[in-house]
Scaffold this active site. Structure first.
Site, mmCIF file in Angstrom:
data_model
loop_
_atom_site.group_PDB
_atom_site.id
_atom_site.type_symbol
_atom_site.label_atom_id
_atom_site.label_comp_id
_atom_site.label_asym_id
_atom_site.label_seq_id
_atom_site.Cartn_x
_atom_site.Cartn_y
_atom_site.Cartn_z
ATOM 1 N N TYR A 97 0.807 -1.221 0.000
ATOM 2 C CA TYR A 97 0.000 0.000 0.000
ATOM 3 C C TYR A 97 0.842 1.274 0.000
ATOM 4 O O TYR A 97 0.535 2.214 -0.742
ATOM 5 C CB TYR A 97 -0.970 -0.009 1.182
ATOM 6 N N GLU A 139 -9.263 -6.670 4.499
ATOM 7 C CA GLU A 139 -8.619 -7.781 3.798
ATOM 8 C C GLU A 139 -8.030 -8.785 4.779
ATOM 9 O O GLU A 139 -8.122 -10.001 4.563
ATOM 10 C CB GLU A 139 -7.552 -7.236 2.853
ATOM 11 N N SER A 209 -13.752 -17.716 -13.514
ATOM 12 C CA SER A 209 -14.883 -18.187 -12.723
ATOM 13 C C SER A 209 -14.868 -19.704 -12.599
ATOM 14 O O SER A 209 -14.465 -20.419 -13.522
ATOM 15 C CB SER A 209 -16.204 -17.758 -13.368
ATOM 16 N N GLY A 272 -19.530 -15.926 -20.596
ATOM 17 C CA GLY A 272 -20.136 -15.394 -19.378
ATOM 18 C C GLY A 272 -21.078 -16.363 -18.700
ATOM 19 O O GLY A 272 -21.518 -16.121 -17.574
#
Length: 396
Positions: A97, A139, A209, A272
């Site tokens: 970060y 997180e 996916s 998709g």
């Protein structure tokens, strides 16, 4: 505990909104140019989205939204949840970060020049610190939660390709099992896996996916080959049975969990369909099947991936509704209604009830048309859920 913003930060940040509206994309492009010099950071980003400008535009919009709502961050909850899921998927670490923050602040100073006064730079430094602390905390919670679940793990885990299945001319499925032989986390249908690829000239992270039903023994992903896609071509041309991949736990919030028992229309095009196939396989024969309606568009139904799986689902007891569309015309051999043409918002809207939620997944142009059309027809955006897949050609 996250330290609050300094009292003067919100007002100064909000005063920079006109500058962000005018120069936001230039700032984010400058930031990414700096970050991409670090291979470890660059590997976390989709380089296609960098090259076509999609990522700089998306980040500029996110920064602008943060500035507008800095006094009411709860209005950004959906966006924050998505960011957390994506960061967890690619294993973003707390120590990264400050690197990103330095690049962002440096870009603001470079682009705005003298207009970026010390007061403005200090305020944006505080604003970034606050947002980073919020994300790091959330997180960490997700990492802990998923590693503690049955079959869960932290960081990367080695999976072996157990089987390859050619689903169509352009789509191949890969069945993955953990090398350690232990159980895996049962995914929530609609979630994805992220892979660390550092071989054959590739150094990147890529998500696909899960297309199988939840299972404690492994996962299936299904990848469409893109002639211009470096990663998808590697999966098709190089990845063999027995090869080992580094994988993070399932991630993503594009799931049916958020809508409870409300009816859902699952509207997809091309590859998709993969998260929806997982959803339908998971609920096969269950009480919720009657509340699920898959509407899928594919160019050629004769070469449609998962053709036999969809036919089996369509003929099962308590089967979900399934309609398929093709620009090449109907296929009367399929065990489900087929339609000539493209899926339209009007067709979907006509089959919705007042409490129906619509989940959309496919090429960006398809999603823009469908989501925009449903919105114009009066569907509340809170009942429209979407997941972008790959390029405008529908390739992951």
């Amino acid at each position: 505990m996250v330290k609050p913003l300094e009292s003067g930060t919100p007002a100064i940040v909000k005063a920079t909104i006109p500058a962000l509206e005018a120069h936001g994309v230039t700032i984010t492009r400058t930031m990414y140019a700096s970050l991409m010099r670090d291979p470890a950071i660059a590997a976390m980003f989709n380089q296609t989205d960098q090259a076509n400008g999609r990522q700089p535009h998306a980040l500029a919009a996110a920064v602008l939204a943060y500035a507008r709502h800095i006094e009411h961050p709860e209005k950004l909850e959906a966006a924050l949840s998505l960011i957390v899921e994506r960061h967890v998927a690619v294993m973003v670490k707390p120590e990264q970060y400050p690197v990103v923050g330095a690049a962002l602040l440096g870009a603001i100073k470079t682009v705005l020049g003298e207009a970026a006064t010390p007061e403005i730079m200090h305020a944006w430094g505080d604003a970034y610190r606050f947002l980073a602390d919020v994300l790091i905390a959330r997180e960490a919670s997700v990492y802990d939660e998923r590693s503690a679940l049955p079959g869960g793990w932290r960081d990367w885990r080695a999976f072996r390709v157990e089987k390859r299945v050619q689903e169509s001319d352009s789509v191949t499925s890969f069945w993955l099992a953990p090398v350690d032989g232990k159980p895996v986390l049962r995914h929530e249908p609609g979630q994805f896996l992220t892979f660390r690829l550092e071989r054959d000239g590739i150094n990147t992270r890529r998500s696909y996916s899960i297309s199988s039903a939840p299972d404690a023994s492994g996962y299936r992903i299904s990848v469409k080959r893109d002639p211009q896609g470096l990663v998808s071509r590697w999966f098709h041309d190089r990845l063999a049975v027995g090869d080992v991949l580094d994988v993070t736990p399932p991630a993503g919030d594009f799931t049916l969990a958020s809508i409870g028992k409300a009816p859902a229309m699952l509207v997809s095009a091309g590859i998709g369909i993969t998260p929806f196939l997982s959803m339908l396989l998971a609920s096969k024969g269950g009480a919720e099947d009657g509340k699920r309606h898959l509407v899928h568009g594919d160019h050629d139904l004769h070469h449609m991936p998962f053709r036999s799986a969809l036919a089996e689902l369509a003929t099962a007891e308590s089967a979900p509704k399934i309609d398929v569309f093709s620009t090449l015309g109907q296929d009367r051999h399929l065990a489900m209604p087929t339609h000539e043409g493209r899926v339209s918002a009007e067709w979907v809207f006509a089959r919705m009830s007042p409490d129906t939620h619509v989940f959309v997944c496919g090429p960006r142009s398809f999603q823009r048309d469908l989501i925009g059309g449903l919105s114009r027809l009066g569907v509340d955006r809170a009942r429209i859920h979407h997941e972008f897949f790959g390029s405008d050609e529908g390739v992951a």
